[in-house]
Design an enzyme around this catalytic site. Structure first.
Site, PDB file in Angstrom:
ATOM      1  N   LYS A  83       0.855  -1.184   0.000  1.00  0.00           N
ATOM      2  CA  LYS A  83       0.000   0.000   0.000  1.00  0.00           C
ATOM      3  C   LYS A  83       0.894   1.237   0.000  1.00  0.00           C
ATOM      4  O   LYS A  83       1.903   1.283   0.719  1.00  0.00           O
ATOM      5  CB  LYS A  83      -0.906  -0.026   1.233  1.00  0.00           C
ATOM      6  CG  LYS A  83      -1.974   1.062   1.270  1.00  0.00           C
ATOM      7  CD  LYS A  83      -2.893   0.877   2.476  1.00  0.00           C
ATOM      8  CE  LYS A  83      -4.042   1.876   2.502  1.00  0.00           C
ATOM      9  NZ  LYS A  83      -4.945   1.661   3.663  1.00  0.00           N
ATOM     10  N   SER A 158      -9.893   1.494   2.510  1.00  0.00           N
ATOM     11  CA  SER A 158      -9.019   2.294   1.676  1.00  0.00           C
ATOM     12  C   SER A 158      -7.910   1.508   0.971  1.00  0.00           C
ATOM     13  O   SER A 158      -7.329   2.015   0.011  1.00  0.00           O
ATOM     14  CB  SER A 158      -8.380   3.381   2.527  1.00  0.00           C
ATOM     15  OG  SER A 158      -7.491   2.811   3.468  1.00  0.00           O
ATOM     16  N   SER A 182      -9.968  -0.839   6.765  1.00  0.00           N
ATOM     17  CA  SER A 182      -9.384  -0.671   5.428  1.00  0.00           C
ATOM     18  C   SER A 182      -8.637  -1.866   4.851  1.00  0.00           C
ATOM     19  O   SER A 182      -8.253  -1.830   3.680  1.00  0.00           O
ATOM     20  CB  SER A 182      -8.441   0.530   5.422  1.00  0.00           C
ATOM     21  OG  SER A 182      -9.202   1.690   5.253  1.00  0.00           O
TER      22      SER A 182
END
Ligand code: GLN
Length: 485
Positions: A83, A158, A182
């Site tokens: 990420k 997310s 997330s």
């Protein structure tokens, strides 16, 4: 596809075993994954950056070590996607925000260091909602990521890029961050496994901060065993993170075969029967409970009364912490600077142009919740609710070993469906925020589909440091998941 249908050769553990024994080269493995990325990431936009050359070099180095008779580690030659809020030395780390434009961290996050030391090969940085604020990956400055199961739909967020990358076969495993869901929610929407570890179980050194009392790093994988293997590598004490628990990472892969005979499983009423839970999701959670019962567990309903206030408390505490953490982006220290005649105007213009709408909304909400005269009524009250949630979970865990719920109230929704309505977007997190506020671990396991064929995730929650039992239950669910061939 069910997680358990993944051919052994495509799993992280399968790849590592083949590379370590010299039956497959790491270079060949990385080329296969780079080819998959080149073929489809134009459509999906899972990556902000593909580090192809560095990945090839890293893979070559792994092969050389194998040829020299060395063991490159438990994740030898395993492609991994990160990420883009995890710091990578010399490699842009954007948080999918314009405000970090041009910034290259001078160090690697501890989790990145540990993956690389275990032989993993970083293939790139994945897209996210800006600064991890969102549930659909539509709040990215670089455009949304699309769901590999249906590109007209969101991957969740997310960590949508990391979830989509694993679901699309771009990497067998990836890392995300989970503040209020997330990792788990995008895992559910993309049909992969996603883990939020116990707060403090995995180092946050080098994770760009959103809400520091909640943020945790964790893995995505196509199988429960792969997620366990990655968590074993990244977990354990890190003196560079003051919130890190001073104990070694627990062994998890060894737990997976233990079964669930005699375990007590609680179905959380507030999270299973709450408003907005789609019938297709609720039905799969019931099936999952029945499957655990068939495997020898006892299943009962349990109430965690304060969980109904989780969302309200979370959307005060997380923005409050974010408003403080994001004060550092001032045009001086990192990334973007929009010049202006005075320093004050420079801050103003930099932050106005650098941050997107959702990040600004959170900064304003958080600043308000912390302001004199409102602090007790908002932030203070939210902290009291947080304590009640912790107490209610503790009471539930006196009767149950693990708790079960949907991960997300819905399956993947169409792009644009919730962007105009922030509250509708926040509702996605209703099942995931309670365990975040408690600091407890939770995992999302794919368990069948809804009536349209979209993946459903079942959430298994456990008390603090309960990862071993949580993984046992997850493995049993995976083995029983519908569609397993
Ligand atoms: N969707 C939640 C939010 O927008 C959770 C985000 C996260 O876990 N990073 O805050």
């Amino acid at each position: 596809m069910s997680a358990a249908d993944v051919p052994a050769g495509d799993t992280a553990l399968g790849i590592a075993a083949a590379v370590r024994s010299g039956t497959r080269s790491a270079v060949e493995v990385v080329e296969e994954h780079l080819t998959a990325i080149a073929a489809r990431d134009g459509e999906l936009n899972a990556f902000n950056l593909v580090t192809a050359d560095q990945a090839r070099q890293a893979a070559l180095a792994i092969d050389e070590r194998v040829a020299a008779g060395e063991d490159p580690g438990p994740l030898a030659g395993v492609p991994v996607a990160l990420k883009d809020n995890l710091c990578t030395r010399g490699v842009p780390t954007t948080c999918s925000s314009r405000i970090l434009e041009g910034w290259r961290p001078p160090y690697d996050a501890t989790v990145v260091e540990r993956l690389v030391a275990a032989g993993a090969v970083v293939v790139g940085k994945t897209n996210l909602d800006e600064f991890a604020m969102g549930s659909s990956t539509e709040n990215s400055a670089f455009g949304p990521t699309r769901n590999p199961h249906d590109p007209s739909r969101v991957p969740g967020g997310s960590s949508g890029g990391s979830a989509a990358a694993v679901a699309a076969g771009f990497a067998p495993v990836s890392l995300g961050s989970d503040t209020g869901g997330s990792i788990r929610q995008p895992a559910a929407l993309c049909g992969v496994v996603g883990v939020k570890p116990t707060y403090g179980a995995v180092s946050r050194y080098g994770l760009v901060a959103f809400a520091s009392s909640l943020d945790q790093v964790g893995p995505f994988a196509r199988t429960v065993a792969d997620a366990a293997a990655v968590l074993e590598v990244i977990g354990g004490h890190d003196p560079r993170d003051s919130t890190s628990i001073p104990r070694p990472a627990p062994s998890l892969v060894a737990e997976l075969e233990a079964g669930v005979q005699g375990l007590r499983v609680g179905l959380v009423t507030e999270l299973c029967e709450g408003e907005g839970i789609e019938p297709g999701v609720a039905a799969r959670v019931d099936d999952a409970a029945a499957a655990l019962e068939a495997a020898g567990a006892t299943v009962d309903k349990v109430s965690v009364p304060a969980a109904v206030h989780g969302l309200s408390a979370y959307y005060l505490i997380a923005p409050a912490e974010a408003s403080s953490n994001l004060a550092r982006y001032d045009g001086v220290r990192y990334g973007l600077r929009v010049d202006a005649p005075t320093t004050g105007e420079m801050y103003d213009r930099t932050r106005t142009e650098g941050f997107g709408a959702e990040v600004k909304r959170r900064i304003m909400l958080g600043t308000y919740a912390l302001s004199a005269g409102y602090y007790e009524a908002f932030y203070g009250k939210a902290q009291k609710v947080r304590t009640l949630i912790i107490r209610d979970f503790e009471a539930a865990y006196e009767q149950f070993d693990v708790l079960l719920s949907p991960t997300s109230p819905t399956t993947a929704f169409p792009l644009g469906a919730k962007t105009a309505d922030p509250l509708a977007m926040y509702m996605n997190d209703v099942c995931t925020v309670p365990s975040s506020l408690a600091g407890h671990p939770a995992i999302s396991v794919p368990f069948g589909t809804d009536e349209s064929g979209l993946p459903v995730g079942v959430q298994v929650m456990a008390p603090a440091l309960g990862e071993p039992v949580m993984f046992r239950v997850a493995a049993a669910l995976e083995a029983a998941a519908p569609g397993r061939g």
